[in-house]
Design an enzyme around this catalytic site. Structure first.
Site, PDB file in Angstrom:
ATOM      1  N   GLY A 135     -10.485   3.687  38.771  1.00  0.00           N
ATOM      2  CA  GLY A 135     -11.675   2.989  39.246  1.00  0.00           C
ATOM      3  C   GLY A 135     -12.973   3.724  38.970  1.00  0.00           C
ATOM      4  O   GLY A 135     -14.044   3.222  39.284  1.00  0.00           O
ATOM      5  N   HIS A 136     -12.921   4.916  38.374  1.00  0.00           N
ATOM      6  CA  HIS A 136     -14.135   5.740  38.200  1.00  0.00           C
ATOM      7  C   HIS A 136     -14.175   6.309  36.800  1.00  0.00           C
ATOM      8  O   HIS A 136     -13.960   7.510  36.634  1.00  0.00           O
ATOM      9  CB  HIS A 136     -14.136   6.870  39.234  1.00  0.00           C
ATOM     10  CG  HIS A 136     -15.477   7.476  39.470  1.00  0.00           C
ATOM     11  ND1 HIS A 136     -15.970   8.526  38.737  1.00  0.00           N
ATOM     12  CD2 HIS A 136     -16.431   7.178  40.376  1.00  0.00           C
ATOM     13  CE1 HIS A 136     -17.161   8.866  39.195  1.00  0.00           C
ATOM     14  NE2 HIS A 136     -17.465   8.063  40.185  1.00  0.00           N
ATOM     15  N   PHE A 137     -14.431   5.718  35.844  1.00  0.00           N
ATOM     16  CA  PHE A 137     -14.669   4.303  35.601  1.00  0.00           C
ATOM     17  C   PHE A 137     -13.687   3.910  34.518  1.00  0.00           C
ATOM     18  O   PHE A 137     -13.503   4.687  33.579  1.00  0.00           O
ATOM     19  CB  PHE A 137     -16.118   4.072  35.170  1.00  0.00           C
ATOM     20  CG  PHE A 137     -17.121   4.540  36.192  1.00  0.00           C
ATOM     21  CD1 PHE A 137     -17.425   3.726  37.275  1.00  0.00           C
ATOM     22  CD2 PHE A 137     -17.716   5.781  36.110  1.00  0.00           C
ATOM     23  CE1 PHE A 137     -18.351   4.153  38.220  1.00  0.00           C
ATOM     24  CE2 PHE A 137     -18.629   6.207  37.052  1.00  0.00           C
ATOM     25  CZ  PHE A 137     -18.952   5.399  38.116  1.00  0.00           C
TER      26      PHE A 137
END
Length: 141
Positions: free
Chosen positions: A46-48
């Site tokens: 999720g990052h990224f």
């Protein structure tokens, strides 16, 4: 100090154990650790997703874990838990990506009445990725 020995000192486990190895240790004074950053780290989902960057807060946590190893290996603090009490003068200077080896250098400035003050520098090669002053309190587990 190998990972199995780190796990005897720190309570952290996957995915939150952020130190792979300790390469230098002066108990109660300083420690240097290594985190090999791989593309399989769960935070990269999720990052990224299209531009993976290690979250700065996790770099600071990795520094804190190295500081914990430096202190929690001292006889009077064995079996205690280091709890974050503060972070000062934190700066992020370089992006950390998959494939980087993070060198985590921590020096203990003071230990008074269970309050530990330390300075940390995270590097990739010779480049500084992050710096921070850390405070944590040694508590019963």
């Amino acid at each position: 100090m190998e990972n199995k020995d780190i796990r005897k000192i720190l309570p952290h486990r996957y995915p939150f154990l952020l130190v792979d190895r300790i390469i230098e240790l002066e108990e109660g004074k300083r420690a240097v650790g290594i985190k090999n950053v791989t593309s399989n780290e769960p935070f990269f989902q999720g990052h990224f997703p299209d531009n993976p960057i290690m979250p700065g807060v996790l770099i600071v946590e990795a520094l804190a874990q190295v500081a914990g190893i430096a202190v929690m290996n001292v006889e009077e603090f064995k079996g205690k838990l280091g709890l974050f009490a503060g972070i000062d003068k934190c700066r992020f200077k370089k992006v950390v990506r998959p494939g980087d080896q993070l060198i985590l250098e921590v020096s203990i400035d003071s230990i008074r009445m269970g309050l530990v003050k330390a300075k940390g520098v995270a590097k990739v090669g010779e480049e500084i990725a992050a710096t921070a002053e850390l405070m944590f309190v040694m508590a019963e587990e």
